[in-house]
Motif scaffolding. Structure first.
Motif, PDB file in Angstrom:
ATOM      1  N   ALA A  77       0.837  -1.206   0.000  1.00 10.89           N
ATOM      2  CA  ALA A  77       0.000   0.000   0.000  1.00 10.89           C
ATOM      3  C   ALA A  77       0.871   1.255   0.000  1.00 10.89           C
ATOM      4  N   ILE A  78       1.934   1.238   0.776  1.00 11.50           N
ATOM      5  CA  ILE A  78       2.849   2.389   0.800  1.00 11.50           C
ATOM      6  C   ILE A  78       3.519   2.566  -0.554  1.00 11.50           C
ATOM      7  N   ALA A  79       3.961   1.472  -1.146  1.00  9.08           N
ATOM      8  CA  ALA A  79       4.599   1.564  -2.467  1.00  9.08           C
ATOM      9  C   ALA A  79       3.642   2.128  -3.502  1.00  9.08           C
ATOM     10  N   GLU A  80       2.368   1.775  -3.380  1.00  8.47           N
ATOM     11  CA  GLU A  80       1.365   2.247  -4.335  1.00  8.47           C
ATOM     12  C   GLU A  80       1.030   3.721  -4.096  1.00  8.47           C
ATOM     13  N   MET A  81       0.988   4.122  -2.835  1.00  9.64           N
ATOM     14  CA  MET A  81       0.695   5.528  -2.507  1.00  9.64           C
ATOM     15  C   MET A  81       1.866   6.450  -2.831  1.00  9.64           C
ATOM     16  N   ARG A  82       3.074   5.918  -2.670  1.00  3.63           N
ATOM     17  CA  ARG A  82       4.285   6.733  -2.820  1.00  3.63           C
ATOM     18  C   ARG A  82       5.158   6.129  -3.924  1.00  3.63           C
ATOM     19  N   PRO A  83       4.794   6.301  -5.178  1.00  7.15           N
ATOM     20  CA  PRO A  83       5.575   5.703  -6.273  1.00  7.15           C
ATOM     21  C   PRO A  83       7.035   6.134  -6.212  1.00  7.15           C
ATOM     22  N   GLY A  84       7.901   5.225  -6.677  1.00  9.75           N
ATOM     23  CA  GLY A  84       9.316   5.539  -6.721  1.00  9.75           C
ATOM     24  C   GLY A  84      10.166   4.709  -5.784  1.00  9.75           C
ATOM     25  N   MET A  85       9.554   3.881  -4.931  1.00 10.56           N
ATOM     26  CA  MET A  85      10.324   2.998  -4.076  1.00 10.56           C
ATOM     27  C   MET A  85      10.938   1.898  -4.945  1.00 10.56           C
ATOM     28  N   SER A  86      12.245   1.783  -4.959  1.00  6.88           N
ATOM     29  CA  SER A  86      12.890   0.778  -5.808  1.00  6.88           C
ATOM     30  C   SER A  86      12.617  -0.627  -5.289  1.00  6.88           C
ATOM     31  N   GLY A  87      12.820  -1.605  -6.150  1.00  7.28           N
ATOM     32  CA  GLY A  87      12.655  -2.988  -5.735  1.00  7.28           C
ATOM     33  C   GLY A  87      13.571  -3.358  -4.584  1.00  7.28           C
ATOM     34  N   ARG A  88      14.791  -2.844  -4.603  1.00  9.60           N
ATOM     35  CA  ARG A  88      15.727  -3.134  -3.517  1.00  9.60           C
ATOM     36  C   ARG A  88      15.275  -2.498  -2.202  1.00  9.60           C
ATOM     37  N   GLU A  89      14.754  -1.274  -2.270  1.00  4.20           N
ATOM     38  CA  GLU A  89      14.227  -0.643  -1.066  1.00  4.20           C
ATOM     39  C   GLU A  89      13.010  -1.407  -0.549  1.00  4.20           C
ATOM     40  N   PHE A  90      12.183  -1.878  -1.453  1.00  7.66           N
ATOM     41  CA  PHE A  90      11.019  -2.677  -1.055  1.00  7.66           C
ATOM     42  C   PHE A  90      11.482  -3.944  -0.343  1.00  7.66           C
ATOM     43  N   LEU A  91      12.451  -4.645  -0.920  1.00  4.83           N
ATOM     44  CA  LEU A  91      12.959  -5.870  -0.291  1.00  4.83           C
ATOM     45  C   LEU A  91      13.519  -5.573   1.096  1.00  4.83           C
ATOM     46  N   THR A  92      14.245  -4.476   1.221  1.00  2.82           N
ATOM     47  CA  THR A  92      14.831  -4.109   2.513  1.00  2.82           C
ATOM     48  C   THR A  92      13.740  -3.885   3.554  1.00  2.82           C
ATOM     49  N   ALA A  93      12.689  -3.170   3.168  1.00  4.64           N
ATOM     50  CA  ALA A  93      11.584  -2.924   4.089  1.00  4.64           C
ATOM     51  C   ALA A  93      10.869  -4.228   4.447  1.00  4.64           C
ATOM     52  N   ALA A  94      10.706  -5.092   3.459  1.00  2.44           N
ATOM     53  CA  ALA A  94      10.055  -6.376   3.733  1.00  2.44           C
ATOM     54  C   ALA A  94      10.863  -7.198   4.732  1.00  2.44           C
ATOM     55  N   VAL A  95      12.187  -7.259   4.536  1.00  4.50           N
ATOM     56  CA  VAL A  95      13.035  -7.999   5.477  1.00  4.50           C
ATOM     57  C   VAL A  95      12.919  -7.398   6.873  1.00  4.50           C
ATOM     58  N   ALA A  96      12.904  -6.073   6.984  1.00  8.28           N
ATOM     59  CA  ALA A  96      12.738  -5.440   8.295  1.00  8.28           C
ATOM     60  C   ALA A  96      11.471  -5.945   8.981  1.00  8.28           C
ATOM     61  N   GLY A  97      10.380  -6.038   8.230  1.00  6.03           N
ATOM     62  CA  GLY A  97       9.140  -6.525   8.803  1.00  6.03           C
ATOM     63  C   GLY A  97       9.192  -7.995   9.179  1.00  6.03           C
ATOM     64  N   TYR A  98       9.774  -8.807   8.297  1.00  6.12           N
ATOM     65  CA  TYR A  98       9.851 -10.245   8.547  1.00  6.12           C
ATOM     66  C   TYR A  98      10.742 -10.566   9.743  1.00  6.12           C
TER      67      TYR A  98
END
Length: 474
Positions: free
Chosen positions: A123-144
């Protein structure tokens, strides 16, 4: 703007602050390649579960209700052509991931991780376009990384005393992933955790037939999203949400001052990766049942037998297994069927599988399944319980055949477990099988390829667009 915090709270929040420091400071380059490879497969699995879940009755009720209330239309409801506000999209998408007992589980932490992390983060990626795939992965790992640590801190007693861990622990995973996705600094991440933590709630009685059990993960994801978005604007939360002696998460949810281990909250952060402790499911039922089904499957491979050959089956497991899934089966809906061990064993013996096609409303009260479920006894094994939370799914299964044969098999964890993780081909096959129930093959293949190549992508908002069902079928 400096966020006001009392000195007393600051003196007692080293674990919450330690989590926040890790989350805000995590960089893609610091994540081992095996962790980034693993989380791609974990994400693909969760998205397959969510797409399949889009057409389930409880998901449709939420979709219909919320589209009637919410005209924001900023974020996609996966597997549909609908859009909702970010918090409502997180609620529905999290419900869809957890919608049919197919999604991942961190066994020791007792948490379905993807169902709480990904809806808020996408949802954040969709609201705030421009998050790179690597930044997305980093955020996902933080959550996991975070929610399972809270679960390990609390121990299996947390769920045994009646809290649904996805609804309680899950808020911390969701908030951590969302905070990192927004790029919050450590101070605001502390507040995101504190805002999310006070929203933690969920009762295990929901497992006895209630649709609301499916919604718990979605509420956790929504709570974590609220926590991060509010903290970004300067809203404050409980800065010692995990440590506080009065009204803190650990003391309140354990009803004690000592039945938890605060050290586990930050143990090994940055060196021991709990993402690698997430297991996948290949049966459409609660993870606690998988080791028993695997034991029976293995015994049948060595000595074929069917339901007609079985006199009785005795499953010896941990106290948590007995309490969670070992109760006498009574037809109360699909949720209770998928969580009940005797029913799932009966389903396996009668159908030779325990996947989505085996769980339909017409089978919940099937007299034949109920008769066979009556052959299954679940008993507490104090020795297994004593081995601790890492072994909570361990079972010793005895099968007594009518011809006098006695078979026995001990299984520590089900297929796809963290010590014997599933192959990429097995995970892709499961994803395809689930997603093709809802989406056309071309779209399914595009989602699969995008997720597996996410670290090369420029904008994670593209994933949300791929997950939306095209009205023209393309």
């Amino acid at each position: 703007m400096e966020l006001p915090v009392s000195e007393h709270a600051l003196s007692d929040n080293r674990y919450t602050r330690g989590i926040a420091d890790f989350v805000s400071g995590l960089r893609y380059e610091a994540i081992p390649p095996e962790v980034t490879a693993r989380i791609k497969l974990l994400m693909l699995d969760s998205l397959g579960c969510a797409i399949y879940g889009a057409d389930l009755e409880w998901s449709r009720i939420l979709q219909t209700t919320l589209t009637g209330l919410d005209t924001t239309q900023s974020c996609s409801v996966w597997g549909t052509g609908l859009k909702l506000s970010a918090p409502h999209a997180a609620l529905v998408n999290g419900t869809q991931v957890q919608g049919f007992e197919l999604d991942d589980v961190h066994r020791q932490g007792v948490l379905h991780v993807g169902a709480v992390v990904l809806p808020a983060l996408i949802a954040i990626a969709e609201m705030r376009p421009g998050m790179s795939g690597r930044e997305f992965l980093t955020a996902a790992v933080a959550g996991y990384e975070i929610g399972p640590r809270v679960g390990i801190c609390m121990g299996p007693e947390h769920i045994a005393q009646g809290w649904h861990s996805g609804a309680t622990l899950g808020v911390f995973s969701a908030a951590a992933g969302a905070a990192r996705g927004l790029g919050l600094d450590a101070a605001r991440t502390v507040h995101a955790l504190g805002i999310a933590g006070t929203q933690a709630a969920g009762l295990m009685a929901a497992q006895y037939g209630a649709m609301v059990k499916r919604m718990h993960a979605g509420r956790s994801s929504q709570s974590g999203l609220y926590g991060a978005l509010f903290a970004e604007r300067g809203f404050t939360g409980i800065v010692n949400v995990l440590e506080s002696e009065y009204g803190g998460f650990c003391t309140t949810f354990s009803r004690s001052t000592d039945r938890f281990k605060l050290d586990e909250l930050t143990a090994g952060l940055g060196s021991v990766w709990q993402t690698m402790g997430v297991a996948l499911k290949f049966y459409s039922c609660v993870g606690s049942n998988h080791s028993t089904l695997d034991a029976i499957r293995a015994m049948q491979a060595g000595r074929p037998f069917g339901e007609a050959d079985v006199d009785r089956i005795v499953v010896h497991g941990s106290q948590v297994t007995m309490d969670h899934v070992g109760w006498k089966y009574e037809p109360q809906g699909l949720t209770s069927a998928q969580l009940n061990l005797p029913y799932c064993v009966a389903t396996w013996l009668l159908d030779g599988d325990c996947f989505v096609d085996q769980f339909t409303e017409d089978k919940v009260a099937d007299p034949e399944r109920m008769r066979v479920a009556g052959k299954v006894q679940v008993r507490h094994d104090a020795g297994i319980t004593a081995r601790g939370s890492k072994f909570r799914h361990m079972v010793r299964v005895e099968v007594f055949l009518k011809d006098g044969t006695r078979l026995e098999r001990t299984v520590e964890a089900g297929r796809g477990n963290e010590r014997n993780f599933a192959s990429e081909s097995d995970i892709v096959e499961k994803f395809d099988k689930l997603a093709l129930h809802v989406l056309e093959r071309g779209q399914v293949e595009r989602i699969r390829d995008w997720v597996l190549g996410i670290d090369t992508k420029a904008d994670a908002a593209e994933l949300a667009r791929l997950l939306a069902k095209k009205r023209d079928g393309n």
